[in-house]
Scaffold this motif. Structure first.
Motif, mmCIF file in Angstrom:
data_model
loop_
_atom_site.group_PDB
_atom_site.id
_atom_site.type_symbol
_atom_site.label_atom_id
_atom_site.label_comp_id
_atom_site.label_asym_id
_atom_site.label_seq_id
_atom_site.Cartn_x
_atom_site.Cartn_y
_atom_site.Cartn_z
ATOM 1 N N UNK A 1 0.886 -1.304 -0.035
ATOM 2 C CA UNK A 1 0.086 -0.093 -0.095
ATOM 3 C C UNK A 1 0.994 1.261 0.130
ATOM 4 N N UNK A 2 0.328 2.433 -0.447
ATOM 5 C CA UNK A 2 1.100 3.754 -0.481
ATOM 6 C C UNK A 2 1.011 4.268 0.873
ATOM 7 N N UNK A 3 2.174 4.197 1.464
ATOM 8 C CA UNK A 3 2.282 4.642 3.126
ATOM 9 C C UNK A 3 2.847 6.046 3.057
ATOM 10 N N UNK A 4 2.728 6.995 1.920
ATOM 11 C CA UNK A 4 3.273 8.120 2.202
ATOM 12 C C UNK A 4 2.681 9.097 2.977
ATOM 13 N N UNK A 5 1.318 8.760 3.509
ATOM 14 C CA UNK A 5 0.685 9.719 4.705
ATOM 15 C C UNK A 5 0.781 8.948 5.748
ATOM 16 N N UNK A 6 1.210 7.712 5.681
ATOM 17 C CA UNK A 6 1.127 6.817 7.242
ATOM 18 C C UNK A 6 2.427 6.981 7.917
ATOM 19 N N UNK A 7 2.465 6.885 9.063
ATOM 20 C CA UNK A 7 3.620 6.827 9.928
ATOM 21 C C UNK A 7 3.834 5.532 10.338
ATOM 22 N N UNK A 8 5.294 5.186 9.731
ATOM 23 C CA UNK A 8 5.598 4.068 9.988
ATOM 24 C C UNK A 8 6.242 3.641 11.280
ATOM 25 N N UNK A 9 6.158 2.391 11.825
ATOM 26 C CA UNK A 9 6.217 1.951 12.945
ATOM 27 C C UNK A 9 5.204 1.479 13.545
ATOM 28 N N UNK A 10 5.295 0.163 14.194
ATOM 29 C CA UNK A 10 4.183 -0.390 14.733
ATOM 30 C C UNK A 10 4.511 -1.301 15.768
ATOM 31 N N UNK A 11 3.651 -1.558 16.716
ATOM 32 C CA UNK A 11 3.405 -2.443 17.662
ATOM 33 C C UNK A 11 3.296 -3.968 17.457
ATOM 34 N N UNK A 12 4.359 -4.691 17.364
ATOM 35 C CA UNK A 12 4.392 -6.132 16.915
ATOM 36 C C UNK A 12 4.191 -7.281 18.021
ATOM 37 N N UNK A 13 3.742 -6.614 19.277
ATOM 38 C CA UNK A 13 3.995 -7.623 20.420
ATOM 39 C C UNK A 13 2.760 -8.765 20.349
ATOM 40 N N UNK A 14 1.782 -8.220 19.588
ATOM 41 C CA UNK A 14 0.569 -9.257 19.543
ATOM 42 C C UNK A 14 1.057 -10.540 18.934
ATOM 43 N N UNK A 15 2.086 -10.513 18.056
ATOM 44 C CA UNK A 15 2.646 -11.721 17.331
ATOM 45 C C UNK A 15 3.238 -12.546 18.279
ATOM 46 N N UNK A 16 3.738 -12.121 19.383
ATOM 47 C CA UNK A 16 4.402 -13.056 20.550
ATOM 48 C C UNK A 16 3.239 -13.764 21.307
ATOM 49 N N UNK B 1 -1.068 -1.286 8.478
ATOM 50 C CA UNK B 1 -0.489 -2.797 7.782
ATOM 51 C C UNK B 1 -0.298 -3.744 8.529
ATOM 52 N N UNK B 2 0.298 -3.602 9.791
ATOM 53 C CA UNK B 2 0.399 -4.615 10.850
ATOM 54 C C UNK B 2 -1.036 -5.119 11.154
ATOM 55 N N UNK B 3 -2.024 -4.301 11.111
ATOM 56 C CA UNK B 3 -3.420 -4.953 11.824
ATOM 57 C C UNK B 3 -3.675 -5.623 10.675
ATOM 58 N N UNK B 4 -3.473 -5.551 9.367
ATOM 59 C CA UNK B 4 -3.974 -6.601 8.334
ATOM 60 C C UNK B 4 -3.822 -8.143 8.576
ATOM 61 N N UNK B 5 -2.680 -8.339 9.367
ATOM 62 C CA UNK B 5 -2.322 -9.372 9.665
ATOM 63 C C UNK B 5 -3.372 -10.013 10.784
ATOM 64 N N UNK B 6 -3.650 -9.305 11.723
ATOM 65 C CA UNK B 6 -4.597 -9.711 12.742
ATOM 66 C C UNK B 6 -6.194 -10.135 11.859
ATOM 67 N N UNK B 7 -6.415 -9.004 11.025
ATOM 68 C CA UNK B 7 -7.892 -9.105 10.168
ATOM 69 C C UNK B 7 -7.603 -10.504 9.370
ATOM 70 N N UNK B 8 -6.509 -10.864 8.770
ATOM 71 C CA UNK B 8 -6.462 -11.922 7.894
ATOM 72 C C UNK B 8 -6.552 -13.283 8.980
ATOM 73 N N UNK B 9 -6.262 -13.185 10.135
ATOM 74 C CA UNK B 9 -6.267 -14.278 10.918
ATOM 75 C C UNK B 9 -7.554 -14.482 11.615
ATOM 76 N N UNK B 10 -8.297 -13.352 12.050
ATOM 77 C CA UNK B 10 -9.512 -13.436 12.532
ATOM 78 C C UNK B 10 -10.603 -13.799 11.340
#
Length: 222
Positions: free
Chosen positions: A3-18, A156-165
């Motif tokens: 996705x175009x992330x030009x207007x998004x702040x990069x950096x995310x919390x990945x702790x849910x993967x743990x 973007x990271x949240x899309x992984x959670x959405x796919x799993x759900x």
């Protein structure tokens, strides 16, 4: 394509993967033991164990599918230095996929015969799945998550959670929640529920889900 992330702040919390990794570590450490605990010809005990094996195997397949679709290309494009690690992840996913494909046939044979020979073949392959998976999860946590946390947006990271759900049938949602809560430390569960579930879902868990999961867990673990 990312996705175009030009207007998004990069950096995310990945702790849910743990938490998800802890869930898979627990499940795939336990299932070979559960399978070996089924006596030769004990169809009544075999059925709930076999159903559980198929469910956790399906969950792992969908989890890896989400990473294949949503994670690896993004990391290779935005963090080229991570490409070697991503290649390792891809190869480990392929190895696990081949094991899970073999597992399906072995499960068919066990469910048909409920015999000791078929049971032992399933358990031996589950040992292999466990060993592949434990190595993979540890390397993903050390080699992938730190990079993902800096080059991906929270959306973007949240899309992984959405796919799993999306892969969990509605009638299995409360049971899945129960398995997750088992790997959350007891003193953190209330906070985890407040953070991850809206109030109506927390009420549903207290009134219905907790009891339903306890019954299901007892059936699986005997």
């Amino acid at each position: 394509m990312t996705a175009d992330t030009s207007t998004e702040r990069l950096g995310c919390d990945t702790s849910d993967m743990l938490t998800i990794h802890a869930l898979f570590r627990r499940a795939f450490t336990d299932v070979p033991v559960l399978v070996r605990g089924v006596a030769d010809g004990d169809t009544a005990r075999m059925l709930p164990v076999a159903d559980h094996v198929r469910e956790v195997a399906g969950a792992l397949h969908h989890h890896h599918e989400g990473e294949d679709l949503l994670l690896w290309d993004t990391l290779e494009q935005r963090a080229p230095a991570c490409a070697l690690h991503v290649g390792l992840m891809r190869s480990q996913h392929a190895a696990t996929a081949a094991q899970l494909e073999r597992l399906g046939g072995l499960m068919d044979a066990w469910e048909e015969a409920a015999g000791a020979t078929e049971r032992d073949a399933v358990a031996a392959l589950l040992d292999d799945v466990r060993d592949t998976l434990l190595t993979h999860l540890g390397q993903e946590e050390t080699q992938i998550l730190p990079t993902a946390s800096t080059v991906m947006s929270q959306r973007e990271w949240g899309l992984l959670h959405e796919h799993g759900m999306a892969s969990i049938p509605k009638d299995r949602m409360l049971l899945q929640l129960g398995w997750i809560l088992e790997v959350v430390p007891a003193d953190e569960r209330a906070g985890w529920l407040r953070t991850n579930l809206p109030a109506p879902a927390r009420v549903l868990w207290r009134l219905v889900g907790r009891r339903r999961f306890a019954t299901h867990r007892a059936r699986v673990y005997g």
